[in-house]
Design an enzyme around this catalytic site. Structure first.
Site, PDB file in Angstrom:
ATOM      1  N   LYS A   1      32.712  12.082 -35.431  1.00 51.96           N
ATOM      2  CA  LYS A   1      33.973  11.597 -35.987  1.00 51.96           C
ATOM      3  C   LYS A   1      34.489  10.512 -35.039  1.00 51.96           C
ATOM      4  O   LYS A   1      34.466  10.699 -33.813  1.00 51.96           O
ATOM      5  CB  LYS A   1      34.976  12.744 -36.072  1.00 51.96           C
ATOM      6  CG  LYS A   1      36.401  12.318 -36.428  1.00 51.96           C
ATOM      7  CD  LYS A   1      37.310  13.542 -36.466  1.00 51.96           C
ATOM      8  CE  LYS A   1      38.755  13.164 -36.731  1.00 51.96           C
ATOM      9  NZ  LYS A   1      39.618  14.346 -36.899  1.00 51.96           N
TER      10      LYS A   1
ATOM     11  N   ARG B   1      46.442  22.559 -37.670  1.00 50.76           N
ATOM     12  CA  ARG B   1      47.698  22.032 -37.121  1.00 50.76           C
ATOM     13  C   ARG B   1      48.887  22.942 -37.416  1.00 50.76           C
ATOM     14  O   ARG B   1      49.946  22.784 -36.822  1.00 50.76           O
ATOM     15  CB  ARG B   1      47.967  20.635 -37.687  1.00 50.76           C
ATOM     16  CG  ARG B   1      46.917  19.610 -37.299  1.00 50.76           C
ATOM     17  CD  ARG B   1      47.187  18.270 -37.947  1.00 50.76           C
ATOM     18  NE  ARG B   1      46.093  17.331 -37.707  1.00 50.76           N
ATOM     19  CZ  ARG B   1      46.033  16.113 -38.198  1.00 50.76           C
ATOM     20  NH1 ARG B   1      47.020  15.661 -38.955  1.00 50.76           N
ATOM     21  NH2 ARG B   1      44.991  15.334 -37.935  1.00 50.76           N
TER      22      ARG B   1
ATOM     23  N   GLU C   1      38.400  19.100 -45.198  1.00 48.28           N
ATOM     24  CA  GLU C   1      38.714  19.397 -43.797  1.00 48.28           C
ATOM     25  C   GLU C   1      40.129  19.953 -43.742  1.00 48.28           C
ATOM     26  O   GLU C   1      41.106  19.220 -43.893  1.00 48.28           O
ATOM     27  CB  GLU C   1      38.627  18.137 -42.925  1.00 48.28           C
ATOM     28  CG  GLU C   1      39.031  18.394 -41.481  1.00 48.28           C
ATOM     29  CD  GLU C   1      39.208  17.127 -40.660  1.00 48.28           C
ATOM     30  OE1 GLU C   1      39.853  17.205 -39.586  1.00 48.28           O
ATOM     31  OE2 GLU C   1      38.737  16.053 -41.081  1.00 48.28           O
TER      32      GLU C   1
END
Length: 217
Positions: free
Chosen positions: A137, A53, A49
């Site tokens: 998630k 960011r 993943e």
């Protein structure tokens, strides 16, 4: 109302089945992406993943997909449709969000990159559940109730599977994975800043292999 397709569910299930650990990777320097992910792959990690960011996230996804065709490479920390489209264009094979919005849930129904939506409450879970989502998630796991919360979800949602992420450490990952509704655990401990800064790719590989070994004992 449109529903999640079998293709999308099967793709997400396949990704969660590949590895019990999913590293949460934030790329601060573009030249680190491929060697870092190669080290994780060599240590036994098959799902990555790569978060959005930083400004390097999308390019990192594209580069790692080209370098590691046998790995599953997805985009994390996707918070809006513009980022979803950016991740698709970069070749992300799946999308992970820290939370959910109706627009993201609906957009993903027809996207080539299926969504693992982030939730922290039963109400958020139900928004996705109504559209056919059964894999989520759970974030931020540690502060959103951790293991007791996941056990509580099991009663009203026995057919839901989770990938908890957020505040999970190497020594607590196994405590989550013994839960019947947890398939995979996500975490950033697999890419510690000190090892990445020092470009200690051998150290990253060893950490990945040791973390997986811990969970097979």
């Amino acid at each position: 109302m449109s529903q999640l397709s079998d293709f999308h569910r099967e793709r997400i299930r396949a990704i969660l089945d590949v590895s019990v650990l999913m590293p949460v990777i934030t790329i601060k320097h573009p030249d680190e992406a491929v060697p870092l992910c190669q080290a994780l792959f060599d240590g036994g990690i098959r799902v990555m993943e790569i978060t959005l960011r930083t400004e390097h996230g999308a390019k990192a996804i594209k580069d790692v997909r080209a370098a590691l065709p046998d790995a599953w490479v997805g985009a994390g920390t996707v918070t809006c449709l513009a980022q979803y489209r950016q991740a698709e264009a970069a070749g992300a094979q799946f999308i992970i969000t820290p939370g959910i919005t109706e627009s993201l849930l609906e957009f993903s129904l027809t996207s080539e990159a299926p969504l693992l939506p982030g939730i922290s409450t039963a109400s958020e879970l139900m928004l996705g559940y109504c559209l056919g989502y059964r894999e989520f998630k759970f974030f931020p796991a540690d502060v959103a109730g951790g293991i007791p919360a996941l056990k509580a979800f099991r009663g009203p949602f026995p057919d839901v599977t989770f990938c908890p992420t957020g505040g999970i450490r190497r020594d607590t990952a196994g405590d989550y994975l013994v839960l019947s509704n947890v398939q995979t655990v996500g975490g950033s401990w697999l890419t510690p800043e000190e090892l990445v800064t020092n470009k200690d790719w051998a150290g990253i590989e060893c950490l990945a292999a040791a973390s997986l070994s811990d969970l097979s004992c």
